[in-house]
Design a protein around this motif. Structure first.
Motif, mmCIF file in Angstrom:
data_model
loop_
_atom_site.group_PDB
_atom_site.id
_atom_site.type_symbol
_atom_site.label_atom_id
_atom_site.label_comp_id
_atom_site.label_asym_id
_atom_site.label_seq_id
_atom_site.Cartn_x
_atom_site.Cartn_y
_atom_site.Cartn_z
ATOM 1 N N CYS A 1 -7.021 -0.514 3.054
ATOM 2 C CA CYS A 1 -6.943 0.265 1.818
ATOM 3 C C CYS A 1 -8.270 0.396 1.092
ATOM 4 C CB CYS A 1 -5.942 -0.386 0.857
ATOM 5 S SG CYS A 1 -4.326 -0.704 1.558
ATOM 6 N N LEU B 1 -9.844 -4.025 -2.644
ATOM 7 C CA LEU B 1 -9.266 -5.338 -2.925
ATOM 8 C C LEU B 1 -10.337 -6.417 -2.811
ATOM 9 C CD1 LEU B 1 -6.774 -3.706 -1.227
ATOM 10 C CD2 LEU B 1 -5.616 -5.778 -2.003
ATOM 11 N N THR C 1 -1.676 -7.087 -7.259
ATOM 12 C CA THR C 1 -1.160 -6.611 -5.984
ATOM 13 C C THR C 1 0.062 -7.444 -5.616
ATOM 14 O OG1 THR C 1 -3.377 -5.977 -5.271
ATOM 15 C CG2 THR C 1 -1.725 -6.261 -3.547
ATOM 16 N N VAL D 1 -6.146 -6.718 -6.021
ATOM 17 C CA VAL D 1 -7.015 -5.744 -6.670
ATOM 18 C C VAL D 1 -7.870 -6.396 -7.758
ATOM 19 C CG1 VAL D 1 -5.623 -3.701 -6.187
ATOM 20 C CG2 VAL D 1 -5.114 -5.082 -8.200
ATOM 21 N N ALA E 1 -4.305 0.735 -2.175
ATOM 22 C CA ALA E 1 -3.863 -0.576 -2.636
ATOM 23 C C ALA E 1 -2.926 -0.431 -3.831
ATOM 24 C CB ALA E 1 -5.067 -1.436 -3.017
ATOM 25 N N HIS F 1 0.839 -1.178 0.000
ATOM 26 C CA HIS F 1 0.000 0.000 0.000
ATOM 27 C C HIS F 1 0.879 1.235 0.000
ATOM 28 C CE1 HIS F 1 0.924 0.355 4.307
ATOM 29 N NE2 HIS F 1 0.756 -0.930 4.321
ATOM 30 N N GLU G 1 -5.828 -11.993 -1.119
ATOM 31 C CA GLU G 1 -6.390 -10.724 -1.579
ATOM 32 C C GLU G 1 -5.635 -10.186 -2.787
ATOM 33 O OE1 GLU G 1 -7.835 -7.915 1.727
ATOM 34 O OE2 GLU G 1 -6.172 -8.995 2.669
ATOM 35 N N LEU H 1 -5.882 -6.416 4.152
ATOM 36 C CA LEU H 1 -5.476 -5.372 3.215
ATOM 37 C C LEU H 1 -6.662 -4.510 2.804
ATOM 38 C CD1 LEU H 1 -2.952 -7.170 0.820
ATOM 39 C CD2 LEU H 1 -2.443 -5.537 2.638
ATOM 40 N N ASN H 2 -7.779 -5.150 2.529
ATOM 41 C CA ASN H 2 -8.962 -4.399 2.142
ATOM 42 C C ASN H 2 -9.445 -3.512 3.279
ATOM 43 O OD1 ASN H 2 -11.180 -3.958 0.112
ATOM 44 N ND2 ASN H 2 -12.408 -4.722 1.811
#
Length: 253
Positions: free
Chosen positions: A150, A153, A41, A172, A21, A2, A170, A146-147
């Motif tokens: 950010c 994702l 990603t 994008v 992301a 990120h 995860e 991660l989602n």
């Protein structure tokens, strides 16, 4: 994974950094020969290499992929894969160029005939507990760190027939997330009959195809399915669920 954005203004007027992301080109090469360039990603890349190769029909088994070396270049990342001689010979007979947008496994094919060049065999869906989909859907947000930081994702999660969420990946791109998950399952030696996949996305043809190529017999998605996804799932015997939200789910195949 990120990067900070310039500024975010909160309602109270206080400023804070925002996380974004990362999406970057990832080149996949086999024994020095370029095979595909995807936008992804940069996380769990060894899993991505194996899972993408399985979905594309590059590898008959995980044992054909001997090594993956990740290297950084000014333009992006390279996943340099070393494969067995038998695998390399097969690939020489079926060269294919993929200029991927964000993880779409079919957008770079050169002709309609290539749609059937690599096709999965029939799959067997697992027997689910009555509350399995609802249980898995409840657990999915916690499996997306991660989602949570950010946003933007997708996640692909491996779940037991009782709904226990075991593993998630995860990215994008939803197709990339599934490739990463399938690669992780192959590396672990996980039997595809022992569970199902839950995706935080719509159900597309590519997702059905990738799941079936890994022997997965049930795909569940939180959003809508496409007509080709339904038709392909029906043809392969793959059980397809969509609109999996809370205690709601609709079976389409």
């Amino acid at each position: 994974m990120h990067t900070p954005a310039l500024l975010r203004l909160r309602p109270a007027g206080a400023a804070a950094d925002e996380e974004v992301a990362v999406e970057m080109p990832v080149a996949l090469t086999i024994n020095g020969i370029s095979q595909a360039i995807m936008l992804a990603t940069p996380a769990d890349l060894e899993d991505f290499a194996l899972g993408f190769g399985i979905a594309e029909g590059w590898f008959a088994s995980r044992h054909e992929l001997l090594d993956v070396e990740v290297s950084a270049h000014p333009e992006g990342l390279e996943l340099a894969m070393t494969v067995t001689g038998a695998c390399e010979q097969r690939l020489k007979q079926r060269r294919r160029t993929l200029a991927g947008r964000t993880g779409c496994g079919l957008c770079g094919i050169e002709s309609l005939a290539q749609l059937t060049a690599v096709h999965p065999g029939p799959v067997t869906p697992p027997e689910l507990a009555s509350d399995a989909l609802a249980r898995a859907a409840t657990a999915l947000p916690a499996a997306q760190p991660l989602n949570a930081r950010c946003g933007g994702l997708h996640a692909a999660a491996w779940c037991r027939p009782d709904g226990e969420l075991v593993l998630a990946r995860e990215d994008v791109g939803r197709h990339n997330a599934l490739d990463k998950l399938c690669g992780a399952l192959a590396r672990r030696g996980e039997r595809a009959q022992n569970g199902f996949v839950l995706m935080s996305s719509r159900a597309s043809l590519e997702l059905v195809h990738k799941a079936a190529m890994s022997g997965i017999g049930l795909l569940a998605c939180t959003s809508a399915p496409s007509s080709l996804a339904i038709a392909t799932a029906q043809h392969l015997g793959l059980q397809l669920w969509a609109f999996v939200r809370g205690d709601r789910a609709t079976r389409y195949a």
